[in-house]
Design a protein around this motif. Structure first.
Motif, PDB file in Angstrom:
ATOM      1  N   ILE A 141       1.765  -8.319  -8.430  1.00  0.00           N
ATOM      2  CA  ILE A 141       0.852  -8.877  -9.292  1.00  0.00           C
ATOM      3  C   ILE A 141       0.922 -10.524 -10.058  1.00  0.00           C
ATOM      4  N   ALA A 142       2.107 -11.080  -9.369  1.00  0.00           N
ATOM      5  CA  ALA A 142       2.084 -12.836  -9.901  1.00  0.00           C
ATOM      6  C   ALA A 142       1.275 -13.369  -8.551  1.00  0.00           C
ATOM      7  N   GLN A 143       0.935 -12.649  -7.898  1.00  0.00           N
ATOM      8  CA  GLN A 143      -0.470 -13.686  -7.751  1.00  0.00           C
ATOM      9  C   GLN A 143      -1.205 -12.561  -8.394  1.00  0.00           C
ATOM     10  N   GLY A 144      -1.840 -11.688  -8.777  1.00  0.00           N
ATOM     11  CA  GLY A 144      -3.429 -11.553  -9.196  1.00  0.00           C
ATOM     12  C   GLY A 144      -3.380 -10.350  -9.094  1.00  0.00           C
ATOM     13  N   VAL A 145      -2.453  -9.235  -8.271  1.00  0.00           N
ATOM     14  CA  VAL A 145      -3.257  -8.293  -8.118  1.00  0.00           C
ATOM     15  C   VAL A 145      -2.815  -7.211  -9.095  1.00  0.00           C
ATOM     16  N   ARG A 146      -3.374  -6.209  -9.699  1.00  0.00           N
ATOM     17  CA  ARG A 146      -4.006  -5.155 -10.758  1.00  0.00           C
ATOM     18  C   ARG A 146      -2.727  -4.451 -10.493  1.00  0.00           C
ATOM     19  N   ARG A 147      -1.941  -3.661 -11.152  1.00  0.00           N
ATOM     20  CA  ARG A 147      -1.423  -2.641 -11.512  1.00  0.00           C
ATOM     21  C   ARG A 147      -2.361  -1.805 -10.299  1.00  0.00           C
ATOM     22  N   ASP A 148      -3.376  -1.508 -10.845  1.00  0.00           N
ATOM     23  CA  ASP A 148      -4.195  -0.099 -11.102  1.00  0.00           C
ATOM     24  C   ASP A 148      -4.673   0.032  -9.492  1.00  0.00           C
ATOM     25  N   GLN A 149      -4.394  -0.754  -8.794  1.00  0.00           N
ATOM     26  CA  GLN A 149      -4.489  -1.467  -6.724  1.00  0.00           C
ATOM     27  C   GLN A 149      -3.150  -1.058  -6.360  1.00  0.00           C
ATOM     28  N   PHE A 150      -2.185  -0.383  -7.081  1.00  0.00           N
ATOM     29  CA  PHE A 150      -1.916   0.234  -6.440  1.00  0.00           C
ATOM     30  C   PHE A 150      -1.240   1.351  -6.408  1.00  0.00           C
ATOM     31  N   ILE A 151      -0.683   1.954  -4.376  1.00  0.00           N
ATOM     32  CA  ILE A 151      -0.758   3.643  -4.504  1.00  0.00           C
ATOM     33  C   ILE A 151       0.310   3.557  -4.214  1.00  0.00           C
ATOM     34  N   SER A 152       1.651   4.707  -4.870  1.00  0.00           N
ATOM     35  CA  SER A 152       2.812   5.038  -4.712  1.00  0.00           C
ATOM     36  C   SER A 152       3.031   6.122  -4.581  1.00  0.00           C
ATOM     37  N   TYR A 153       4.051   6.334  -3.150  1.00  0.00           N
ATOM     38  CA  TYR A 153       4.886   7.923  -2.828  1.00  0.00           C
ATOM     39  C   TYR A 153       6.055   7.666  -2.898  1.00  0.00           C
ATOM     40  N   ASN A 154       7.231   8.610  -3.081  1.00  0.00           N
ATOM     41  CA  ASN A 154       7.952   8.579  -2.680  1.00  0.00           C
ATOM     42  C   ASN A 154       8.666   9.812  -2.399  1.00  0.00           C
ATOM     43  N   PHE A 155       8.802  10.036  -1.171  1.00  0.00           N
ATOM     44  CA  PHE A 155       8.875  11.143  -0.732  1.00  0.00           C
ATOM     45  C   PHE A 155       9.845  12.616  -0.697  1.00  0.00           C
ATOM     46  N   GLU A 156      10.673  11.890  -1.704  1.00  0.00           N
ATOM     47  CA  GLU A 156      11.626  12.333  -2.593  1.00  0.00           C
ATOM     48  C   GLU A 156      12.212  12.883  -3.158  1.00  0.00           C
ATOM     49  N   GLN A 157      10.941  12.882  -4.395  1.00  0.00           N
ATOM     50  CA  GLN A 157       9.948  13.648  -5.196  1.00  0.00           C
ATOM     51  C   GLN A 157       9.692  14.368  -5.656  1.00  0.00           C
ATOM     52  N   MET A 158      10.480  15.890  -5.967  1.00  0.00           N
ATOM     53  CA  MET A 158       9.058  16.704  -6.102  1.00  0.00           C
ATOM     54  C   MET A 158       8.336  17.032  -6.242  1.00  0.00           C
ATOM     55  N   LYS A 159       7.450  16.599  -6.918  1.00  0.00           N
ATOM     56  CA  LYS A 159       6.239  16.061  -7.438  1.00  0.00           C
ATOM     57  C   LYS A 159       4.789  15.432  -6.099  1.00  0.00           C
ATOM     58  N   TYR A 160       5.851  15.277  -5.067  1.00  0.00           N
ATOM     59  CA  TYR A 160       5.369  14.892  -3.927  1.00  0.00           C
ATOM     60  C   TYR A 160       5.376  16.025  -2.380  1.00  0.00           C
ATOM     61  N   ALA A 161       5.813  16.942  -3.181  1.00  0.00           N
ATOM     62  CA  ALA A 161       6.473  18.023  -2.112  1.00  0.00           C
ATOM     63  C   ALA A 161       5.147  18.629  -0.909  1.00  0.00           C
ATOM     64  N   HIS A 162       4.066  18.960  -2.015  1.00  0.00           N
ATOM     65  CA  HIS A 162       3.088  19.779  -1.520  1.00  0.00           C
ATOM     66  C   HIS A 162       2.283  18.210  -0.744  1.00  0.00           C
ATOM     67  N   LEU A 163       2.708  17.039  -0.422  1.00  0.00           N
ATOM     68  CA  LEU A 163       2.004  16.020   0.703  1.00  0.00           C
ATOM     69  C   LEU A 163       2.598  16.036   1.812  1.00  0.00           C
ATOM     70  N   LEU A 164       4.093  16.492   1.931  1.00  0.00           N
ATOM     71  CA  LEU A 164       4.730  16.357   2.899  1.00  0.00           C
ATOM     72  C   LEU A 164       3.743  16.896   4.617  1.00  0.00           C
ATOM     73  N   ASP A 165       2.426  16.758   4.636  1.00  0.00           N
ATOM     74  CA  ASP A 165       1.300  17.307   5.490  1.00  0.00           C
ATOM     75  C   ASP A 165       0.715  15.732   5.679  1.00  0.00           C
ATOM     76  N   ALA A 166       0.762  15.191   7.414  1.00  0.00           N
ATOM     77  CA  ALA A 166      -0.300  14.124   7.128  1.00  0.00           C
ATOM     78  C   ALA A 166      -1.754  14.309   6.672  1.00  0.00           C
ATOM     79  N   GLN A 167      -2.304  15.189   6.863  1.00  0.00           N
ATOM     80  CA  GLN A 167      -3.786  15.755   6.692  1.00  0.00           C
ATOM     81  C   GLN A 167      -3.613  15.313   5.267  1.00  0.00           C
ATOM     82  N   VAL A 168      -2.843  16.452   5.181  1.00  0.00           N
ATOM     83  CA  VAL A 168      -2.798  16.456   3.293  1.00  0.00           C
ATOM     84  C   VAL A 168      -2.783  15.147   2.051  1.00  0.00           C
ATOM     85  N   LEU A 169      -1.760  14.429   2.872  1.00  0.00           N
ATOM     86  CA  LEU A 169      -1.843  13.094   2.748  1.00  0.00           C
ATOM     87  C   LEU A 169      -2.811  12.322   2.485  1.00  0.00           C
ATOM     88  N   TYR A 170      -3.185  12.291   3.600  1.00  0.00           N
ATOM     89  CA  TYR A 170      -4.268  11.334   3.805  1.00  0.00           C
ATOM     90  C   TYR A 170      -5.478  11.984   2.732  1.00  0.00           C
TER      91      TYR A 170
END
Length: 397
Positions: free
Chosen positions: A36-65
């Motif tokens: 962000i200090a270098q000028g990157v916008r927050r909307d350019q970030f995509i984040s996942y924490n795979f210990e959180q239940m909300k990402y439980a449906h993405l624990l497969d490579a193809q589904v995540l892709y």
């Protein structure tokens, strides 16, 4: 950050590995702040924490892709991808490799399993990633954290706290509540054993695993082998093979709970295949689970120094020269240092033993004896350092 910074906005995949709760997620946040200090916008970030239940449906490579492909399509410019605890995703390495090839993106990954990450990174991403080890706080970082939390104290008192509470980042906020701190460490230990060791390695004999871990914790800094542990259990009336012992210990190392240190013949210039030493990622975990850190203060201090050398990027072995053994031979950039760790140089006999350990060494690399003594006892070109001063030194070379 100083090590990671040169690789930001670089095509190499940045992989942060280490023990659970040691600060990997916080490092991802710090990287985002840097971007962000270098000028990157927050909307350019995509984040996942795979210990959180909300990402439980993405624990497969193809589904995540597929999810990534959809989200990246809405980003104007380069995408910055953050994957926390990536080892939870089945065949994650295929997804990450496809992202690297298919998208205009900068990729950051964290993980808590050394074997899983190293084997699969080597297979799919050889030469296309850079790895950073994240450890619990050093003593210097512990002091900084105390100061920032509005709880500054003398170095002497802070070191006493550090010996008891260790460097897990969260605990710098709880230095006045040792009972709760030890409970927190116990809970971390239990979750790592259950999730990263038992479940991931399909270990059936949980009681045996816990007994082996206790044996290793009791013998931190002492040389032993798989056979030594197997014989110990046999003497206790329990039969266990050397291979089982080594498999269980290696599973603990893969989860970053334990670190194995090989012995090096300093005269014959070769690595010895028997009787390694083991250290725990944070010495306070030993206090929480096994106890006796203050009673076994020599082992605790040795553990602290070993982890400090790792933090500073050294490759560490135990030195053997004839009948003498040197606690640590630390190598980096074709330079070495030799370190002896002891509690106190309480007598001339003790001092002669610790300083004399270096006698068979022919080279001129720096040599240190580290102890709790407050007075400088350096001699014969060998530097003596109080352990607090040693831990706070800018450089050892």
């Amino acid at each position: 950050m100083s090590r990671i910074r040169p690789f930001i906005n670089n095509e190499l995949i940045k992989v942060l590995t280490g023990f659970r709760r040691s600060g990997k997620s916080v490092m991802l946040d710090l990287i985002k702040q840097e971007l962000i200090a270098q000028g990157v916008r927050r909307d350019q970030f995509i984040s996942y924490n795979f210990e959180q239940m909300k990402y439980a449906h993405l624990l497969d490579a193809q589904v995540l892709y597929d999810d990534l492909q959809e989200r990246i399509s809405h980003i104007d410019g380069e995408a910055y991808l953050f994957f926390d605890e990536i080892q939870e995703v089945e065949q994650w390495e295929r997804c990450i490799n496809s992202c690297r090839v298919d998208f205009d993106c900068d990729i950051y990954v964290t993980g808590s399993n050394a074997h899983l990450l190293s084997s699969e990174l080597a297979t799919y991403l050889a030469g296309r990633y850079v790895e950073f080890d994240i450890y619990p706080f050093s003593f210097a970082e512990f002091l900084d954290a105390l100061a920032q939390s509005g709880n500054p104290m003398s170095e002497t008192e802070a070191f006493r706290k550090y010996v008891m509470l260790g460097g897990m980042p969260f605990l710098s906020r709880m230095v006045d509540d040792e009972d709760s701190s030890l409970q927190y460490l116990n809970d971390i230990y239990s979750s790592v054993v259950l999730k990263d060791i038992i479940a991931r390695n399909n270990i059936r004999d949980v009681d045996l695993l816990e007994r082996i871990i206790m044996y290793v914790l009791a013998n931190v800094g002492h040389t032993f082998s798989g056979n030594t542990i197997a014989k110990y259990f046999k003497s206790e009336g329990r039969s266990v093979s050397r291979e089982t012992v080594l498999n269980y210990v290696n599973a603990c190392c893969d989860a970053f709970l334990l670190y194995k240190v090989k012995r090096e013949d300093l005269v014959g210039k070769k690595i010895l295949s028997v009787n390694e030493k083991y250290y725990v990622v944070d010495h306070a975990l030993r206090e929480a689970v096994y106890g006796y850190n203050e009673r076994d203060i020599d082992q605790t201090l040795e553990n602290i120094v070993y982890m400090e050398l790792l933090r500073r990027g050294y490759t560490v072995t135990i030195g053997k020269a004839g009948q003498q053994e040197i606690d640590f031979v630390a190598a980096k950039n074709k330079q070495k240092i030799y370190v002896q760790v002891t509690y106190l140089l309480a007598s001339e006999e003790t001092a002669q033993r610790e300083f004399g350990a270096f006698q068979p060494i022919a080279d001129n690399f720096p040599r240190y004896v580290v102890s709790m003594d407050e007075f400088d006892m350096s001699r014969n070109g060998i530097k003596h350092k109080n352990i607090r001063d040693f831990l706070l030194m800018k450089s050892y070379e």
